[in-house]
Write an enzyme that holds these catalytic residues in place. Structure first.
Site, PDB file in Angstrom:
ATOM      1  N   GLU A  21      -1.656  -8.809   5.400  1.00 44.85           N
ATOM      2  CA  GLU A  21      -1.209  -8.244   6.829  1.00 44.85           C
ATOM      3  C   GLU A  21      -2.990  -8.765   7.252  1.00 44.85           C
ATOM      4  O   GLU A  21      -2.801  -9.121   8.190  1.00 44.85           O
ATOM      5  CB  GLU A  21      -0.670  -7.770   7.002  1.00 44.85           C
ATOM      6  CG  GLU A  21      -0.726  -6.147   7.625  1.00 44.85           C
ATOM      7  CD  GLU A  21      -1.172  -5.586   6.309  1.00 44.85           C
ATOM      8  OE1 GLU A  21      -0.358  -6.021   5.005  1.00 44.85           O
ATOM      9  OE2 GLU A  21      -1.419  -4.718   6.585  1.00 44.85           O
ATOM     10  N   HIS A  66      -3.398  -5.363   1.002  1.00 47.16           N
ATOM     11  CA  HIS A  66      -2.943  -5.393   2.062  1.00 47.16           C
ATOM     12  C   HIS A  66      -3.065  -7.446   2.438  1.00 47.16           C
ATOM     13  O   HIS A  66      -4.068  -7.839   3.700  1.00 47.16           O
ATOM     14  CB  HIS A  66      -3.152  -5.281   4.169  1.00 47.16           C
ATOM     15  CG  HIS A  66      -3.740  -3.226   3.588  1.00 47.16           C
ATOM     16  ND1 HIS A  66      -2.130  -2.505   4.223  1.00 47.16           N
ATOM     17  CD2 HIS A  66      -4.517  -2.535   3.157  1.00 47.16           C
ATOM     18  CE1 HIS A  66      -2.476  -2.045   4.370  1.00 47.16           C
ATOM     19  NE2 HIS A  66      -3.414  -1.448   3.140  1.00 47.16           N
ATOM     20  N   CYS A 114       0.089  -1.116  -0.080  1.00 47.29           N
ATOM     21  CA  CYS A 114       0.619   0.450   0.483  1.00 47.29           C
ATOM     22  C   CYS A 114       0.837   1.518  -0.069  1.00 47.29           C
ATOM     23  O   CYS A 114       1.617   1.470  -0.935  1.00 47.29           O
ATOM     24  CB  CYS A 114      -0.918   0.036   0.731  1.00 47.29           C
ATOM     25  SG  CYS A 114      -2.316   0.886   0.909  1.00 47.29           S
TER      26      CYS A 114
END
Ligand code: ADP
Ligand code: MG
Lengths: 720, 86, 226, 86
Positions: free
Chosen positions: C196, C194, C86
């Site tokens: 994560e 993302h 990002c």
């Protein structure tokens, strides 16, 4: 900014001399309705604020709840109504900033934001549309930049907010109990102002919030700076980790005047400060301006000489400015100097404690005949009407809003916005559910029952995720309190909330009162807003995909309660009728039943009935899962009603429960044993949402068409 | 009818802070070796192409559009409208 | 094996990334503040998401001039695996470590939603445990996420296998639906979504396997021994 | 040394779409009220205050900053630099 004549007399007699100009400004800021709660304070005491989980500490701006294993959550709610009505982007954004600093000031990390929004009729009113669009962008830009997820909220459009806006923001913090700031100060400690520079923007903001909105000439525009706020958050949390903060307060309404006087008063100390030490944006600011400026993104910290060096080091790392502006004294005076010259020297108890008012109240005359129903014009095609309802801004999916909010950053958001409450995971393995709710249409018709209804709705929403309500936030928004009829509606709402909170033993952990919310065409409808925090010990109910053959059971009774419903107001353009009333006992029975059954782990989904009634709630389940459903209205528990009333009544305490066929027995056994009113009313399957009454079809919609309309209509409305 | 280019510059009114300009100045420009720069303000520009009979009516029209579409909020920003021949 | 997480003023996914690396994948991770240098014994670098410098000027533009970027550049040349997520991707692009530009989404709004990625290059240190054309459900959250390259560069990216991820549908107007790219050597990868936020089953309502493989690929590349 | 105001206008190179300008234009055109507008492009402006010995060196300096600090991304945008007396 100015004081009322009798307030000036009061001040003069309390200090025994004529106040200086700076003193007048300081006191006017602090004694404004916004900062002093002078109209509401004596009544707010009725709310229950204590409970086994509540931790109270002097000088906290947010509520603190113990969630076990050495962890706490903090919560607070604020509004930024007047600023948002003139500058929706900046007003809404700085509203987020303000409540985040409240959370920070207890020493906890902000982990979630919720927003409650109110505007005029965006279908017709371009101004309302502009306000809505920009307020949402303001919240998005601020919260997203901070990296704090906005996990949910609510929004409502009503003509009573034309040319106006209510922007409420609630925030939740999380941390270790041992890291909470235990506000204390000793003589000689240093008073530090940390964060953005002090400028002329926002001068007179709190006074502004205490006036009706009439003049165009407002200097109260505040420019949001989420980047500084983010740096302040990290600075403060690092300083907290190193134990460098003795006491802390955020700067909000009333600027330095309020922060300094309230801190001193809460800690029973005096503070001597020098305006020349304040880092300012413009060089020629007067002491008065510095004291009342409401420039955003600033914190007041009390530390001591030893700790200062370390604090400055952290500030340097993050490029956050900090100035030692004064020190703690023992004389309980707020002493403001400019260099050697004294500008103000006032007892802090005088500044921080305005004369409280006991305003007269009187039942409004508009309520006399409000419950009388007019004759409704017949509906020729219910399916068509239902489509119209699904596309109405109050019912349509809010994805256009929460899709602009980063609701996942922090990776705690286990249940994301789009259903009832959202759920966060906590570091101790438990989960926290949160939702805010309001309903001015109900509250207008019955301020007491309407407010209770908002409370119950917010509870229902967290209960749907399997959470037990543990704390409540209230935000009471009304018109001019000097009008006894308005003040009566305020008191009624407050009494209703108090009764419900006591019965359910849900403590009020924070709140806010916003008065003088008047638009060019009169006061807003009573708009209390209730936030509920719910705790889940084991695991939340994650909705499972509904499949063909699943059963739909309703818990709770559907009554003839359509006053203030979307059906009356949006479809029939009728304001009136009987507003839904919460039966406390029934409410508790149903709430406990739902929680118990969720705990047994065989439900696929739970959704409550709220705006739009049963018809909308069932449709939402269908649209989210893209599956049809056949519902038999005659099976719905409660008094016998016409089909449209069963469909659209907004009676409280109702939950829709979805389960696999094979689990029905288990559910029924439990519900029967606990004397819960319920019935099996439908079965999922096919591609149509169908409601029939004794085999007579009433509504028949294609799910995919309904879904498209419901999903996109808000976006299409905003983007024209 | 003639074609004109109209530039609408929207910027914060004086006295209202401009955090973006400040960040660009402090965290980018002044970190380099560019100490002769003493200030940066950001603004937004809309460049319109418009067909009108003369400059005056072009400017008038654009002002109208800016107000009607709320291209800027007069509470915070001011606009400057410059008309050029295309 | 140690992963360095670079923190800029305004980074806000650094703690999420740390949690996933250490608690979920049991890697050693350490934060590095942007004004500092990087030690030699770092095995991989991650630039997390957020709003460095408040996204002012352009997202990533100011952070790209941070002192630490010089060290990142050196590490990139040495072939150390580097991932930008990002805002981290935006920074790598602004620093010239990855090709292209990231522009405002065509919706003009910030977008936070789940979407699907298609793996286009499974030879990078972050994708070597994924299958070619494998689908990965994953969230995006950005305002300036529209990847842009001109036609010539696009041709070159295709030729040199630098497109790592594509969106399975049109999400934000990105050129050729590109969601992630790598440098020519393949050791520097940037992606807008993302990962994560999608590796734990508690958080990921859909399917946690594929995006976990991004981290497992890294483990395969740098080894796990502590 | 004299103080100059330097305006740097950053806009998309031709051929690169400008969704924001298009949206505003569509709002106008679709609503049919302002048909004399035929195009809208958005741009960003940075207004620098700089102390230099003359206009030329002010312009030169700013151009240098724009390139070196990547005030604009040459892949997608171009800049125009205008110097004014302050
Ligand atoms: N202003 C808003 N900001 C963020 N999320 C919102 C907002 N308004 C509604 N939502 C989300 O949309 C969903 C539906 O909201 P709402 O209609 O208020 O639900 P309910 O009827 O259950 O109270 C919820 O998940 C809620 O959090
Ligand atoms: Mg609900």
């Amino acid at each position: 900014m100015s004081l009322e004549p009798q307030e000036l007399d009061d001040l003069t007699s309390k200090i025994g001399r004529k106040p200086t100009p700076t003193e007048l400004q300081i006191v006017a800021a602090e004694w404004s309705e916004h900062c002093s709660y002078k109209s509401s304070k004596i009544h707010l005491k009725m709310l229950p604020m204590k409970g086994p989980l509540v931790i109270s500490e002097k000088g906290y701006d947010s509520g603190v709840l113990d969630v076990g294993d050495g962890y706490v959550i903090t919560a607070h709610i604020e509004s930024h109504n007047h600023p948002s009505a003139v500058e929706p982007y900046g007003g809404a954004a700085t509203g987020v900033g303000g409540v985040i600093r409240d959370i920070l000031s207890t020493g906890t990390r902000p982990i979630a934001i919720l927003d409650g929004l109110r505007f005029g009729d965006i279908e017709k009113d371009l101004q309302a549309r502009w306000l809505f669009k920009n307020a949402v962008t303001g919240i998005a830009d601020y919260g997203n930049c901070l990296g704090i997820p906005t996990i949910g909220g609510e929004v409502e459009f009503d003509e009573c907010y034309s040319n106006y806006a209510l922007v409420d923001v609630a925030a939740i913090g999380f941390g270790k109990k041992k890291d909470l700031i235990k506000n204390h100060a000793n003589r000689g400690d240093l008073v530090v102002l940390l964060g953005g520079s002090t400028g002329r923007d926002g001068i007179g903001g709190s006074q502004f919030a205490s006036d009706s909105l009439e003049s165009e000439d407002r200097s109260a525009v505040q420019i949001p700076d989420p980047f500084i706020e983010k740096l302040i958050i990290e600075t403060i949390l690092e300083a907290r980790n190193q134990n460098l903060i003795n006491a802390m307060k955020d700067l909000g309404g009333g600027g330095l005047s309020c922060a300094v006087s309230e801190t001193a008063d809460a800690l029973s100390i005096g503070i001597e400060m020098d305006v020349d030490k304040v880092h300012t944006r413009e060089s020629d600011m007067s002491p008065d301006e510095i004291m009342v400026s409401e420039s955003q993104e600033r914190m007041l910290i009390i530390t001591n000489n030893e700790k200062l060096k370390k604090l400055e080091k952290i500030c340097n790392k993050f490029h956050v400015k900090c100035s030692v502006i004064g020190h703690v004294t023992s004389d309980s005076m707020m002493h403001v100097k400019k260099g050697k010259k004294t500008c103000a020297n006032l007892p802090t108890t005088v500044v921080a404690n305005a004369h409280l008012l006991d305003r007269p109240s009187k039942k409004p005359s508009y309520l006399e005949n409000i419950e009388q129903e007019k004759k409704l014009s017949p509906i020729s095609n219910y399916s068509k009407m239902m489509m119209r309802l699904l596309s109405s801004p109050n019912i349509a999916s809010k994805i256009w809003i929460y899709g602009q909010y980063d609701h996942e950053v922090g990776i705690r958001t286990v249940i994301k916005p789009g259903k009832d409450a959202s759920v966060l995971r906590l570091d101790n393995g438990k989960f926290l559910a949160a939702k805010i709710d309001g309903n001015p249409k109900h509250c207008y018709i019955n301020p007491r029952e309407g407010a209770i209804g908002c409370f119950e709705e917010a509870c229902r929403n967290v209960v749907c995720t399997g959470a037990k309500p543990i704390g409540m936030l209230d935000h009471l928004q009304f018109g001019n309190p000097e009008n006894p009829e308005i003040f009566w509606t305020f008191l009624e709402s407050l009494k209703g909330l108090t009764d419900f909170a006591k019965y359910f033993e849900i403590p009020c952990v924070g709140g806010k009162v916003s008065l003088y919310n008047e638009t060019p065409s009169g006061p807003i409808k009573p708009t209390p807003l209730i936030g509920i925090l719910g705790l889940i010990e084991k695991k939340p109910l994650h909705s499972q995909k509904i499949t063909s053959g699943d059963y739909l059971v309703i818990i709770g009774e559907t009554k003839n309660e359509l006053g203030g419903s979307e059906y009356f107001e949006y479809i029939h353009k009728f304001v009136g009728g009987k507003c839904p009333i919460v039966n406390f006992k029934e409410s508790k029975t149903n709430m406990n039943a739902v929680l118990d059954v969720i705990g047994k782990d065989f439900l696929k989904a739970v959704h409550d009935c709220s705006k739009g009634g049963l018809a909308v709630a069932v449709s939402e389940l269908c649209m989210i899962n893209q599956i049809g459903c056949d519902v038999s209205l005659e099976k719905v528990p409660g008094p016998k009603l016409d089909a449209d009333r069963t469909l659209f009544s907004e009676s409280h305490s109702r939950y829709l429960v979805v389960l696999d066929k094979k689990n029905l027995k288990k559910l029924e056994e439990y519900l029967r044993k606990n004397k819960v009113s319920y019935n099996l009313i439908g079965q999922f399957g096919g591609e149509n949402i169908r409601f029939s009454s004794g085999h007579k079809p009433i509504i028949d919609l294609r799910v995919d068409k309904a879904q498209k309309t419901w999903f996109n209509s808000l976006k299409e409305l905003v983007h024209g | 009818m003639t074609i004109f280019n109209v530039h609408v510059t929207i910027e914060n009114k004086s006295g209202i802070s401009d955090p973006e300009g400040e960040t660009i100045l402090n965290d980018l420009v002044l970190k380099g070796t560019h100490s002769t720069i003493t200030g940066i303000k950001t603004a937004k520009m809309l460049k319109f192409t418009i067909k009108e009979k003369d400059k005056k009516s072009a400017k008038h029209k654009i002002q109208e559009i800016c107000d009607e579409l709320r291209i800027y909020n007069p509470m915070v920003s001011k606009v400057t409208i410059d008309v050029f021949d295309s | 094996m140690k992963v360095g997480i670079i923190v800029f003023p305004g980074s806000n996914c650094d703690r999420d990334m740390y949690h996933v690396l250490t608690d979920v994948f049991k890697l050693k991770a350490e934060y590095f503040w942007h004004e500092k240098g990087l030690p030699k014994n770092i095995d991989a670098i991650i630039l997390p998401g957020g709003f460095s410098y408040g996204d002012r000027l352009r997202s990533g533009a100011i952070a790209a001039h941070s002192p630490i970027i010089n060290d990142v550049r050196k590490m990139a040349e040495k072939g150390i695996p580097i991932l930008g997520v990002c805002n981290g991707f935006q920074i790598l692009v602004e620093a010239g470590l990855l090709p292209g530009a990231l522009l405002k989404n065509t919706s003009l709004n910030f977008m936070c939603k789940w979407t699907n990625l298609i793996v286009e290059n499974n030879k990078t240190p972050f994708t070597n445990k994924l299958k070619l054309h494998q689908k990965i459900p994953i969230p995006i959250a950005n305002g300036e996420g529209r990847y842009y390259v001109d036609d010539d560069t696009l041709k070159k990216l295709k030729r040199t296998n630098q497109i790592v991820f594509r969106y399975s549908e049109v999400v934000n107007g990105s050129t050729d639906r590109i969601a992630g790219v790598c440098n020519e050597d393949g050791n520097v990868v940037g992606m807008m979504p993302h990962p994560e936020r999608a590796t734990e089953s508690e958080i990921n309502p859909i399917d946690n396997k594929p995006s976990s493989l991004i981290f497992e690929s890294l483990i395969k590349t740098i080894g796990v021994k502590n």
